[in-house]
Design a protein around this motif. Structure first.
Motif, mmCIF file in Angstrom:
data_model
loop_
_atom_site.group_PDB
_atom_site.id
_atom_site.type_symbol
_atom_site.label_atom_id
_atom_site.label_comp_id
_atom_site.label_asym_id
_atom_site.label_seq_id
_atom_site.Cartn_x
_atom_site.Cartn_y
_atom_site.Cartn_z
ATOM 1 N N ALA A 187 0.835 -1.202 0.000
ATOM 2 C CA ALA A 187 0.000 0.000 0.000
ATOM 3 C C ALA A 187 0.872 1.254 0.000
ATOM 4 O O ALA A 187 0.554 2.238 -0.680
ATOM 5 C CB ALA A 187 -0.942 -0.006 1.197
ATOM 6 N N SER A 188 1.964 1.221 0.736
ATOM 7 C CA SER A 188 2.878 2.360 0.788
ATOM 8 C C SER A 188 3.514 2.628 -0.577
ATOM 9 O O SER A 188 3.602 3.777 -1.024
ATOM 10 C CB SER A 188 3.959 2.085 1.839
ATOM 11 O OG SER A 188 4.884 3.142 1.888
ATOM 12 N N ILE A 189 3.934 1.569 -1.256
ATOM 13 C CA ILE A 189 4.524 1.715 -2.597
ATOM 14 C C ILE A 189 3.471 2.185 -3.585
ATOM 15 O O ILE A 189 3.718 3.094 -4.389
ATOM 16 C CB ILE A 189 5.190 0.398 -3.042
ATOM 17 C CG1 ILE A 189 6.413 0.109 -2.167
ATOM 18 C CG2 ILE A 189 5.590 0.464 -4.518
ATOM 19 C CD1 ILE A 189 6.999 -1.283 -2.333
ATOM 20 N N ASP A 190 2.277 1.611 -3.525
ATOM 21 C CA ASP A 190 1.197 2.030 -4.421
ATOM 22 C C ASP A 190 0.847 3.507 -4.218
ATOM 23 O O ASP A 190 0.631 4.243 -5.183
ATOM 24 C CB ASP A 190 -0.051 1.172 -4.219
ATOM 25 C CG ASP A 190 0.101 -0.235 -4.773
ATOM 26 O OD1 ASP A 190 1.004 -0.461 -5.617
ATOM 27 O OD2 ASP A 190 -0.678 -1.120 -4.361
ATOM 28 N N LYS A 191 0.816 3.952 -2.975
ATOM 29 C CA LYS A 191 0.524 5.362 -2.684
ATOM 30 C C LYS A 191 1.631 6.248 -3.235
ATOM 31 O O LYS A 191 1.354 7.302 -3.823
ATOM 32 C CB LYS A 191 0.348 5.598 -1.186
ATOM 33 C CG LYS A 191 0.017 7.052 -0.865
ATOM 34 C CD LYS A 191 -0.146 7.277 0.617
ATOM 35 C CE LYS A 191 -0.526 8.692 0.988
ATOM 36 N NZ LYS A 191 -0.019 9.760 0.187
#
Length: 126
Positions: free
Chosen positions: A13-17
């Motif tokens: 989720a952090s990378i996608d954000k």
């Protein structure tokens, strides 16, 4: 993001954000590949980049953690806005994070640095 089976849901989720935020900041597309880079890592990363939907407007970060290899491939339009020395600085920062066993943090930091260094393309007005 391909590969990267070792990431937690929160890390994904952090990378996608970071990718979504980067695309908003500079209007280029960002992709991340984490996995084995077969044969010559640079050529493999360039083939992955060429297979993207809009390679001219894309940035690919390819990481092979097992081989300790990092490649950043930028498209023609991206290179007009993102200078090589900014890419090198982002690579050094990512490698520093990776050396501290922070693969996710390094990728996020690299995406943020690349997007921040890329100038937003001019907006055409009708």
């Amino acid at each position: 993001m391909a590969g990267g089976d070792g990431f937690t849901d929160a890390q994904r989720a952090s990378i996608d954000k970071a990718i979504r935020d980067a695309e908003t900041v500079c209007r280029f597309e960002f992709s991340v590949y984490v996995g084995k880079l077969e044969g010559d890592p640079r050529l493999y990363a360039e083939r992955l980049h060429a297979a993207l939907v809009a390679p001219a407007r894309s940035v690919l970060i390819a990481v092979d953690p097992a081989a300790r290899v990092l490649e950043v491939v930028t498209g023609d339009q991206v290179r007009r806005s993102l200078e090589d020395h900014h890419v090198r600085l982002a690579v050094v920062e990512m490698q520093s994070q990776f050396a501290h066993d922070d693969l996710c943090g390094g990728i996020v930091r690299g995406i943020n640095m690349l997007a921040g260094s890329a100038r937003r393309p001019p907006t055409l007005h009708a």
